[in-house]
Design a protein around this motif. Sequence first.
Motif, PDB file in Angstrom:
ATOM      1  N   GLY A  91       0.780  -1.239   0.000  1.00  0.00           N
ATOM      2  CA  GLY A  91       0.000   0.000   0.000  1.00  0.00           C
ATOM      3  C   GLY A  91       0.807   1.281   0.000  1.00  0.00           C
ATOM      4  O   GLY A  91       0.532   2.198  -0.782  1.00  0.00           O
ATOM      5  N   GLU A 139      -6.232  -1.783   9.991  1.00  0.00           N
ATOM      6  CA  GLU A 139      -5.872  -1.380   8.622  1.00  0.00           C
ATOM      7  C   GLU A 139      -5.956   0.135   8.550  1.00  0.00           C
ATOM      8  O   GLU A 139      -7.044   0.706   8.699  1.00  0.00           O
ATOM      9  CB  GLU A 139      -6.843  -2.011   7.624  1.00  0.00           C
ATOM     10  CG  GLU A 139      -6.457  -1.833   6.160  1.00  0.00           C
ATOM     11  CD  GLU A 139      -5.199  -2.613   5.798  1.00  0.00           C
ATOM     12  OE1 GLU A 139      -4.099  -2.055   5.938  1.00  0.00           O
ATOM     13  OE2 GLU A 139      -5.323  -3.783   5.386  1.00  0.00           O
ATOM     14  N   SER A 173      -5.845   2.343   6.161  1.00  0.00           N
ATOM     15  CA  SER A 173      -6.843   2.811   5.198  1.00  0.00           C
ATOM     16  C   SER A 173      -7.263   1.670   4.286  1.00  0.00           C
ATOM     17  O   SER A 173      -8.422   1.295   4.204  1.00  0.00           O
ATOM     18  CB  SER A 173      -6.256   3.952   4.354  1.00  0.00           C
ATOM     19  OG  SER A 173      -6.978   4.110   3.160  1.00  0.00           O
ATOM     20  N   GLY A 174      -6.260   1.104   3.591  1.00  0.00           N
ATOM     21  CA  GLY A 174      -6.574   0.188   2.511  1.00  0.00           C
ATOM     22  C   GLY A 174      -6.780   1.016   1.255  1.00  0.00           C
ATOM     23  O   GLY A 174      -7.254   2.164   1.329  1.00  0.00           O
ATOM     24  N   THR A 175      -6.376   0.475   0.133  1.00  0.00           N
ATOM     25  CA  THR A 175      -6.681   1.137  -1.138  1.00  0.00           C
ATOM     26  C   THR A 175      -7.235   0.141  -2.152  1.00  0.00           C
ATOM     27  O   THR A 175      -7.928   0.540  -3.082  1.00  0.00           O
ATOM     28  CB  THR A 175      -5.437   1.847  -1.734  1.00  0.00           C
ATOM     29  OG1 THR A 175      -4.322   0.960  -1.656  1.00  0.00           O
ATOM     30  CG2 THR A 175      -5.130   3.127  -0.992  1.00  0.00           C
TER      31      THR A 175
HETATM   32  C1  4GP Z   1      -0.205   0.658   4.290  1.00  0.00           C
HETATM   33  C2  4GP Z   1      -1.434   0.388   5.148  1.00  0.00           C
HETATM   34  O1  4GP Z   1      -1.355  -0.915   5.690  1.00  0.00           O
HETATM   35  C3  4GP Z   1      -2.683   0.533   4.307  1.00  0.00           C
HETATM   36  O2  4GP Z   1      -3.816   0.414   5.102  1.00  0.00           O
HETATM   37  C4  4GP Z   1      -2.680   1.894   3.607  1.00  0.00           C
HETATM   38  O3  4GP Z   1      -3.745   1.960   2.697  1.00  0.00           O
HETATM   39  C5  4GP Z   1      -1.387   2.086   2.849  1.00  0.00           C
HETATM   40  O4  4GP Z   1      -0.279   1.961   3.721  1.00  0.00           O
HETATM   41  C6  4GP Z   1      -1.275   3.443   2.195  1.00  0.00           C
HETATM   42  O5  4GP Z   1      -1.463   4.453   3.129  1.00  0.00           O
HETATM   43  N1  4GP Z   1       0.997   0.575   5.083  1.00  0.00           N
HETATM   44  C7  4GP Z   1       2.131   0.106   4.560  1.00  0.00           C
HETATM   45  C8  4GP Z   1       3.299   0.080   5.476  1.00  0.00           C
HETATM   46  O6  4GP Z   1       2.225  -0.272   3.407  1.00  0.00           O
HETATM   47  O7  4GP Z   1       4.371  -0.388   5.045  1.00  0.00           O
HETATM   48  O8  4GP Z   1       3.150   0.532   6.620  1.00  0.00           O
END
Ligand code: 4GP
Length: 807
Positions: A114, A636, A638-640
């Motif tokens: 993400g 989570e 945000s999730g995308t």
């Molecule tokens: C991700 C989060 O797990 C996800 O929920 C979010 O949508 C995304 O970042 C973008 O903001 N976190 C990571 C990480 O990928 O390495 O912390």
Amino acid sequence: MEKATLQELLESRLKDIFSIEIAEASPQELFLALANVVKSCYANDWSQTRKNLLVEQQKQAYYFSIEFLPGKLLKSNLLNLGLLDTAEELFEELSFSLDEVAEVEKDMALGNGGLGRLASCFMDSLASLGLPGNGNGIRYNYGLFKQKFVDGHQVELPDDWLRAGNVWEVRKESKAVDIQYGGEVYLIEDENGRLRPERHGGYVWRAVPYDTGMVGYQNDMINTLRLWSVEVPAAEEANYATIESRRSLEDLTAVLYPDDSNERGKKTRLMQEYFFVSAGIQSIVRYYLKLNHPLTMMSEKIAIHINDTHPALCVSELMRLLLDDHDLPWEQAWAITVKVMSYTNHTIMAEALEKWPIDLFKEVIPRNYQIIEEIDRRYLEEYAEVHEAALLNRTRIIINGQVHMAHLAIIGSHSVNGVAKLHSDLLKSVVLHDFYLIFPERFNNKTNGIAQRRWMQLANQPLSKVLDTTIGKSWRHNPQDLQLLKNYQEDPTVLQRLADAKLTNKQALAEYIQQTTGIEVDPTAIFDVQIKRLHAYKRQLLNVMHILKLYFDLKDEPQAPIHPRVFIFGAKAAPSYHYAKAIIKVINEVANLINHDPTINDKLKVVFLENYNVTLAERIIPAADVSEQISLASKEASGTSNMKLMLNGAVTIATLDGANIEIRDAIGDENIAIFGLTEEEVYAYYAQQNYSAYAFYEEDPVLQRVVNAFIDGTIPNIEREGREVFDSLLKYNDEYFLLKDFKSYCDAQYRVDLAYKDQQRWQAISLMNIANAGKFSADYTVQNYADDIWQIEPLYAHVKEPNSASL
Ligand code: 4GP
């Protein structure tokens, strides 16, 4: 551009590069020739964008990220240049398939998930909004590993993406900078009584940038993604005479996430972080000085964004340059730094809030360490009268011999944001609560968004065409116009067209599944999709538990009225994440069991596609009926993928977590299947410490049968992994509350099954998802960053109107 012109250009490139005619060209040769044509189409605009920026002297944003996941660029560049249709027609005329040619390109996988994908979405939106915004990261020789399954186990193979070269990048030797590591730094008083660092020993490595044009959507704006690669500085050649000595240097930008379970890996990781930070900050300061403004005005021209904690050293590195190279007094340098920096947090998972032992800091970046010590000391001093010592001791940067990177980023930035409303609230109330007490004005929310052009116009042409003929083409520029689709919620012709487009995409995915796994799936079954990194909190295991429940239901009653379903997984597990790998093995063995059980009669299929990446996502998402967003509420950020799947008409089954809440608010309860604990309930369990997995297990025979299946031999070949899963649920009390949420998850799945059986209703729900997905365009998210955090504006000297993004 006319088709004939494109053809001429293509022919001449094929001659120049390969000395061949079109008819003789292989897909590889066509790809390279076409990519070169595309590059030449934006070359002029790229240099013009740079010149205009220099002349206009507008403020620019620099997005520092240790990950970027752009995926393939050929088709997206063609789309953004307005050439996609022409190229498709030309290739058809020449009896080639553009898709086959595009397939040749290596997926640029310089990230995990993400966080890196978001960085690339932002690059696309910045350029498409005409905003001056550049990326800064590392040019890894190897991207995220290639995943293979051997006997159901994940095996990691190197992703040698640069082997055939990277057509999009431009090596900028003249912009290289030196990076200093190691040695000892003494502070010596000069004649004015100022302490100056004097360096003894240490070594210097060279950072060479490779620039890639980030093409705006039909607006002539080309921003730059700058990725740094390590080299031996010319003056040091003699010191790197042996292959071994060179190798240790080259290791630095060899791989994304070196194995940091050992000391050497940890050191490499810290060196990587400093490498791209120092290189980026040096090149920004060099650029700024060209503008001939005093350094004290830097924040009027420059915004630097710290994407997660990895680039937190931006704070101490800018301080270092301002203090040591430009002689600014500490107070001035600090005021500039805080105004220039901003920081995004992407997760509440504690393991991602980086901490480094101070000994490593002293060894690798001694001058930065001194500066961080001083920032820390001044922080305690400055706030001593306002806040209690205990609060300051919890929030200071150096605690118990470790440097806390998030603390450095927060103290050194004027803005701290989370990535969805719930996540930003949790940062304020729990995770970063102490900082919120000290800097409430710094905290804000910027809900994530997605690159809608990639995820709809490129990935889903059948649906894009239905949209064009139903609501016109304005949605292509203004995603909020997807709302126009709401007028057709009861129009059977439009609903049928949407259903047809979905079926076309499902047929294509079914073919891919057949080719890559040998598994035959029926495109009229429900395609139920969970695609994301494999992590316990994302609860792929809950999905598996529901699959097992359906399996047992069908074993007991083969005629049970369950609509046929294909469960599709895509997920990589971090190489050192043992439990996640165990789950992969379990899913693969469950798939084996169910797919080969004749009594199931093809009513259930389980497909785990190898090597999930951006390109595979582009295949899966348009074909999804159901989107699984089932993380434990609060976990989570945000999730995308939830947004991408919604945009493509999938119906979401979700917990009230991350951006799922905002999706629910946008489409209404009747168009989403919500289940499970809320974030408050999760925190209530934490507060009362009264969660008992065993109690749920004991009282529910269905659940018992499912959980027992992991150890009772029902699923062959998972003696070890099944035991690990079983123990995690019962012996270790089920950290992510799967047993508690199981029943309500199954109920929600049942509602989904019922809704699907009423096709008219299902299509109307799907339509509402598409119609309401516009607000999750990253264009809007980036516009909010631009207005609230970076204060950047579209390039004035822009020839065309930038894409409008007002909400
Ligand atoms: C991700 C989060 O797990 C996800 O929920 C979010 O949508 C995304 O970042 C973008 O903001 N976190 C990571 C990480 O990928 O390495 O912390």
